[in-house]
Design a protein around this motif. Structure first.
Motif, PDB file in Angstrom:
ATOM      1  N   HIS A   1       0.828  -1.211   0.000  1.00 49.64           N
ATOM      2  CA  HIS A   1       0.000   0.000   0.000  1.00 49.64           C
ATOM      3  C   HIS A   1       0.865   1.265   0.000  1.00 49.64           C
ATOM      4  CE1 HIS A   1      -3.412   2.590   0.903  1.00 49.64           C
ATOM      5  NE2 HIS A   1      -2.764   3.061   1.952  1.00 49.64           N
ATOM      6  N   LEU A   2       1.949   1.235   0.746  1.00 47.49           N
ATOM      7  CA  LEU A   2       2.830   2.401   0.873  1.00 47.49           C
ATOM      8  C   LEU A   2       3.955   2.418  -0.156  1.00 47.49           C
ATOM      9  CD1 LEU A   2       3.120   2.480   4.763  1.00 47.49           C
ATOM     10  CD2 LEU A   2       1.639   3.875   3.303  1.00 47.49           C
ATOM     11  N   GLU A   3       3.979   1.408  -1.021  1.00 45.33           N
ATOM     12  CA  GLU A   3       5.014   1.260  -2.049  1.00 45.33           C
ATOM     13  C   GLU A   3       6.405   1.147  -1.449  1.00 45.33           C
ATOM     14  OE1 GLU A   3       4.506   4.258  -5.081  1.00 45.33           O
ATOM     15  OE2 GLU A   3       2.483   3.557  -5.553  1.00 45.33           O
ATOM     16  N   VAL A   4       6.489   0.435  -0.339  1.00 48.05           N
ATOM     17  CA  VAL A   4       7.778   0.108   0.274  1.00 48.05           C
ATOM     18  C   VAL A   4       8.195  -1.244  -0.296  1.00 48.05           C
ATOM     19  CG1 VAL A   4       8.951  -0.481   2.436  1.00 48.05           C
ATOM     20  CG2 VAL A   4       7.283   1.388   2.388  1.00 48.05           C
ATOM     21  N   VAL A   5       9.380  -1.308  -0.857  1.00 49.18           N
ATOM     22  CA  VAL A   5       9.901  -2.544  -1.428  1.00 49.18           C
ATOM     23  C   VAL A   5      10.307  -3.468  -0.283  1.00 49.18           C
ATOM     24  CG1 VAL A   5      11.715  -3.529  -2.883  1.00 49.18           C
ATOM     25  CG2 VAL A   5      10.718  -1.301  -3.452  1.00 49.18           C
ATOM     26  N   VAL A   6       9.910  -4.734  -0.366  1.00 49.19           N
ATOM     27  CA  VAL A   6      10.256  -5.711   0.666  1.00 49.19           C
ATOM     28  C   VAL A   6      11.200  -6.739   0.043  1.00 49.19           C
ATOM     29  CG1 VAL A   6       9.378  -7.404   2.299  1.00 49.19           C
ATOM     30  CG2 VAL A   6       8.003  -5.396   1.753  1.00 49.19           C
ATOM     31  N   LEU A   7      12.381  -6.883   0.652  1.00 49.47           N
ATOM     32  CA  LEU A   7      13.403  -7.790   0.126  1.00 49.47           C
ATOM     33  C   LEU A   7      13.747  -8.852   1.160  1.00 49.47           C
ATOM     34  CD1 LEU A   7      15.759  -5.005  -1.263  1.00 49.47           C
ATOM     35  CD2 LEU A   7      14.203  -6.430  -2.603  1.00 49.47           C
ATOM     36  N   LYS A   8      13.725 -10.103   0.728  1.00 49.91           N
ATOM     37  CA  LYS A   8      14.168 -11.195   1.603  1.00 49.91           C
ATOM     38  C   LYS A   8      15.688 -11.208   1.641  1.00 49.91           C
ATOM     39  CE  LYS A   8      10.357 -14.280   0.466  1.00 49.91           C
ATOM     40  NZ  LYS A   8      10.001 -15.583  -0.139  1.00 49.91           N
ATOM     41  N   LEU A   9      16.220 -11.411   2.817  1.00 49.20           N
ATOM     42  CA  LEU A   9      17.663 -11.489   2.964  1.00 49.20           C
ATOM     43  C   LEU A   9      18.239 -12.591   2.078  1.00 49.20           C
ATOM     44  CD1 LEU A   9      20.140 -10.398   4.479  1.00 49.20           C
ATOM     45  CD2 LEU A   9      19.626 -12.009   6.303  1.00 49.20           C
ATOM     46  N   SER A  10      17.519 -13.702   1.956  1.00 49.10           N
ATOM     47  CA  SER A  10      18.013 -14.843   1.168  1.00 49.10           C
ATOM     48  C   SER A  10      18.057 -14.556  -0.329  1.00 49.10           C
ATOM     49  CB  SER A  10      17.140 -16.074   1.415  1.00 49.10           C
ATOM     50  OG  SER A  10      15.833 -15.862   0.902  1.00 49.10           O
ATOM     51  N   GLU A  11      17.407 -13.512  -0.771  1.00 49.63           N
ATOM     52  CA  GLU A  11      17.353 -13.215  -2.201  1.00 49.63           C
ATOM     53  C   GLU A  11      18.240 -12.057  -2.625  1.00 49.63           C
ATOM     54  OE1 GLU A  11      13.190 -12.721  -3.024  1.00 49.63           O
ATOM     55  OE2 GLU A  11      12.839 -14.880  -3.004  1.00 49.63           O
ATOM     56  N   LEU A  12      19.079 -11.558  -1.711  1.00 42.33           N
ATOM     57  CA  LEU A  12      19.990 -10.486  -2.095  1.00 42.33           C
ATOM     58  C   LEU A  12      20.975 -11.008  -3.130  1.00 42.33           C
ATOM     59  CD1 LEU A  12      20.770  -8.759   1.307  1.00 42.33           C
ATOM     60  CD2 LEU A  12      19.094  -8.103  -0.422  1.00 42.33           C
TER      61      LEU A  12
ATOM     62  N   ARG B   1      16.272   3.169  -1.321  1.00 47.59           N
ATOM     63  CA  ARG B   1      16.432   2.485  -2.610  1.00 47.59           C
ATOM     64  C   ARG B   1      16.041   3.470  -3.701  1.00 47.59           C
ATOM     65  NH1 ARG B   1      13.554  -2.481  -5.405  1.00 47.59           N
ATOM     66  NH2 ARG B   1      15.382  -3.369  -6.410  1.00 47.59           N
ATOM     67  N   GLY B   2      16.986   4.310  -4.067  1.00 47.87           N
ATOM     68  CA  GLY B   2      16.696   5.396  -5.007  1.00 47.87           C
ATOM     69  C   GLY B   2      15.752   6.378  -4.334  1.00 47.87           C
ATOM     70  N   ILE B   3      14.654   6.710  -5.016  1.00 47.30           N
ATOM     71  CA  ILE B   3      13.675   7.617  -4.417  1.00 47.30           C
ATOM     72  C   ILE B   3      12.657   6.863  -3.562  1.00 47.30           C
ATOM     73  CG2 ILE B   3      13.925   9.360  -6.214  1.00 47.30           C
ATOM     74  CD1 ILE B   3      11.247   8.318  -7.388  1.00 47.30           C
ATOM     75  N   ARG B   4      12.793   5.562  -3.508  1.00 42.78           N
ATOM     76  CA  ARG B   4      11.879   4.735  -2.726  1.00 42.78           C
ATOM     77  C   ARG B   4      12.586   4.224  -1.478  1.00 42.78           C
ATOM     78  NH1 ARG B   4       9.009   0.643  -6.623  1.00 42.78           N
ATOM     79  NH2 ARG B   4       7.513   0.567  -4.944  1.00 42.78           N
ATOM     80  N   THR B   5      11.837   3.488  -0.701  1.00 46.46           N
ATOM     81  CA  THR B   5      12.355   2.898   0.516  1.00 46.46           C
ATOM     82  C   THR B   5      12.167   1.389   0.445  1.00 46.46           C
ATOM     83  OG1 THR B   5      11.739   4.874   1.747  1.00 46.46           O
ATOM     84  CG2 THR B   5      12.125   2.897   3.033  1.00 46.46           C
ATOM     85  N   ALA B   6      13.104   0.663   1.020  1.00 48.96           N
ATOM     86  CA  ALA B   6      13.001  -0.797   1.061  1.00 48.96           C
ATOM     87  C   ALA B   6      13.219  -1.276   2.483  1.00 48.96           C
ATOM     88  CB  ALA B   6      14.036  -1.437   0.131  1.00 48.96           C
ATOM     89  N   ILE B   7      12.668  -2.440   2.759  1.00 49.29           N
ATOM     90  CA  ILE B   7      12.940  -3.128   4.012  1.00 49.29           C
ATOM     91  C   ILE B   7      13.528  -4.484   3.645  1.00 49.29           C
ATOM     92  CG2 ILE B   7      11.985  -4.175   6.102  1.00 49.29           C
ATOM     93  CD1 ILE B   7       9.759  -2.055   6.015  1.00 49.29           C
TER      94      ILE B   7
END
Length: 159
Positions: free
Chosen positions: A38-49, A76-82
């Motif tokens: 909803h907030l356009e926060v990118v979610v990244l799994k540690l295992s997929e880096l 992450r650029g103009i966005r945010t990631a967790i």
């Protein structure tokens, strides 16, 4: 920890408001992945880096050091990631994502994990605020009252 006046009320209001934004009631369970979407926060799994350094760090925190890393907010650029540790149990992953989202909701500055000397750079007040709001995102005051008054504790604990 003593919070600034009105903080706990603000935290619960944020949690109830986020539910409302997603069309949910104040006692409804909240999905952190849906909030991130909803907030356009990118979610990244540690295992997929990807990348050599990332894979090495990921392997360490997914295995030998898995208890020392839960999640982190990163630009992450103009966005945010967790980035979150997907080797943890699903309930801990939810808690970790809500903790990191709390930093964003509260406007905490995104800071590097480590100070220049290699030690952990941690602001106790900021972390305590994020932990409290993260708990409210998991379960609002209204939901806690509903659970206790309706006798559904064991069922609620499984969500």
């Amino acid at each position: 920890m003593t919070f600034r006046r009105g903080f706990k009320t603000q935290a619960n209001s944020i949690a109830v408001g986020m539910r409302a934004d997603l069309g949910l009631g104040p006692t409804s369970p909240l999905d952190p992945w849906a909030v991130c979407d909803h907030l356009e926060v990118v979610v990244l799994k540690l295992s997929e880096l990807t990348g050599a350094d990332s894979r090495q760090v990921g392997r360490h925190f997914l295995h030998a050091g898995c208890e020392s890393f839960s999640a982190v907010v990163v630009p992450r650029g103009i966005r945010t990631a967790i980035v979150y540790n997907d080797s943890h149990a699903p309930v801990r992953q939810r808690s970790s994502l809500f903790h990191e989202l709390s930093h964003l909701f509260l406007g905490h500055p995104i800071r590097p994990l480590l100070a220049a000397d290699g030690t952990r750079d941690r602001d106790g007040t900021v972390e305590d605020e994020a932990a409290f709001l993260g708990g409210c995102l998991l379960i609002t005051n209204e939901a806690a009252h509903h659970i206790l008054s309706s006798g559904i504790r064991s069922r609620a604990a499984a969500v």
